[in-house]
Design an enzyme around this catalytic site. Structure first.
Site, PDB file in Angstrom:
ATOM      1  N   ARG A  29      10.358  -6.982  87.829  1.00 29.36           N
ATOM      2  CA  ARG A  29      10.223  -6.159  86.626  1.00 29.36           C
ATOM      3  C   ARG A  29      10.660  -4.730  86.886  1.00 29.36           C
ATOM      4  O   ARG A  29      10.346  -4.155  87.941  1.00 29.36           O
ATOM      5  CB  ARG A  29       8.768  -6.174  86.130  1.00 29.36           C
ATOM      6  CG  ARG A  29       8.350  -7.517  85.642  1.00 29.36           C
ATOM      7  CD  ARG A  29       6.986  -7.501  84.983  1.00 29.36           C
ATOM      8  NE  ARG A  29       6.484  -8.860  84.905  1.00 29.36           N
ATOM      9  CZ  ARG A  29       6.883  -9.771  84.021  1.00 29.36           C
ATOM     10  NH1 ARG A  29       7.801  -9.453  83.119  1.00 29.36           N
ATOM     11  NH2 ARG A  29       6.391 -10.994  84.034  1.00 29.36           N
ATOM     12  N   ASP A  30      11.378  -4.160  85.917  1.00 32.00           N
ATOM     13  CA  ASP A  30      11.810  -2.772  86.012  1.00 32.00           C
ATOM     14  C   ASP A  30      10.585  -1.862  85.962  1.00 32.00           C
ATOM     15  O   ASP A  30       9.659  -2.069  85.183  1.00 32.00           O
ATOM     16  CB  ASP A  30      12.767  -2.442  84.857  1.00 32.00           C
ATOM     17  CG  ASP A  30      13.555  -1.172  85.110  1.00 32.00           C
ATOM     18  OD1 ASP A  30      14.791  -1.276  85.290  1.00 32.00           O
ATOM     19  OD2 ASP A  30      12.948  -0.076  85.137  1.00 32.00           O
ATOM     20  N   ASN A  87      25.185  -1.933  84.313  1.00 37.35           N
ATOM     21  CA  ASN A  87      25.694  -0.570  84.271  1.00 37.35           C
ATOM     22  C   ASN A  87      26.562  -0.325  85.503  1.00 37.35           C
ATOM     23  O   ASN A  87      26.185  -0.724  86.611  1.00 37.35           O
ATOM     24  CB  ASN A  87      24.532   0.428  84.253  1.00 37.35           C
ATOM     25  CG  ASN A  87      23.694   0.309  82.986  1.00 37.35           C
ATOM     26  OD1 ASN A  87      24.224   0.023  81.918  1.00 37.35           O
ATOM     27  ND2 ASN A  87      22.398   0.519  83.112  1.00 37.35           N
ATOM     28  N   HIS A 100      22.987  -4.898  89.865  1.00 35.41           N
ATOM     29  CA  HIS A 100      21.844  -5.544  89.200  1.00 35.41           C
ATOM     30  C   HIS A 100      22.185  -5.841  87.750  1.00 35.41           C
ATOM     31  O   HIS A 100      22.919  -5.098  87.107  1.00 35.41           O
ATOM     32  CB  HIS A 100      20.579  -4.694  89.289  1.00 35.41           C
ATOM     33  CG  HIS A 100      20.763  -3.271  88.874  1.00 35.41           C
ATOM     34  ND1 HIS A 100      21.328  -2.324  89.705  1.00 35.41           N
ATOM     35  CD2 HIS A 100      20.475  -2.626  87.725  1.00 35.41           C
ATOM     36  CE1 HIS A 100      21.371  -1.158  89.086  1.00 35.41           C
ATOM     37  NE2 HIS A 100      20.869  -1.313  87.871  1.00 35.41           N
ATOM     38  N   HIS A 102      20.393  -6.159  84.163  1.00 42.12           N
ATOM     39  CA  HIS A 102      19.176  -5.927  83.381  1.00 42.12           C
ATOM     40  C   HIS A 102      19.029  -7.071  82.387  1.00 42.12           C
ATOM     41  O   HIS A 102      19.984  -7.417  81.689  1.00 42.12           O
ATOM     42  CB  HIS A 102      19.297  -4.643  82.554  1.00 42.12           C
ATOM     43  CG  HIS A 102      19.390  -3.380  83.332  1.00 42.12           C
ATOM     44  ND1 HIS A 102      18.328  -2.525  83.515  1.00 42.12           N
ATOM     45  CD2 HIS A 102      20.439  -2.799  83.968  1.00 42.12           C
ATOM     46  CE1 HIS A 102      18.713  -1.469  84.219  1.00 42.12           C
ATOM     47  NE2 HIS A 102      19.991  -1.609  84.503  1.00 42.12           N
TER      48      HIS A 102
END
Ligand code: 5GP
Length: 114
Positions: A29-30, A87, A100, A102
């Site tokens: 989890r971010d 990103n 990564h 998201h």
């Protein structure tokens, strides 16, 4: 390019809320969630950005995305929908230089993004 904090998460040197792991992929989890569900899918192999993925690593890129889609199905929000984002570098808004994906879900996403 030096090591990032995601490498430390992979080695369990700093804590993270890990929701999925296999031989190649880790998902957690971010720490600053931008949606009710915000999970990061990362390769265990250190790759800085999408620009650095080689043709030989195309399968790994696919497995990252499939891990995200499988998670969405398991958690029951695949049909409702979700967004995946990678990103890349400054204009892409990348802040951690370990590749990564998201996965964002749990609310409608705006388009176009800001
Ligand atoms: P980027 O901006 O590089 O695409 O995304 C990096 C993400 O990593 C951000 O959404 C940020 O909140 C998240 N992040 C940064 N540091 C940590 C951390 O120590 N733990 C976790 N779980 N997420 C982090």
């Amino acid at each position: 390019m030096g090591e990032t904090l995601f490498a430390k998460i992979i080695r369990r040197e700093i804590p993270a809320d890990i929701v999925y792991e296999d031989d190649e992929v880790l998902a957690f989890r971010d720490i600053h969630p931008q949606a009710p569900v915000h999970v990061l899918f990362i390769p265990k192999q250190a790759i800085a950005t999408l620009n650095d993925v080689t043709a030989e690593q195309a399968g790994l890129l696919g497995r990252l995305l499939l891990a995200a889609a499988d998670y969405a199905k398991r958690e029951g929000f695949a049909e409702g929908g979700y967004r995946t984002v990678i990103n890349c570098n400054e204009h892409g808004g990348q802040t951690v230089f370990h590749l990564h994906v998201h996965l964002l879900a749990g609310r409608p996403m705006l388009w176009p993004p800001g």
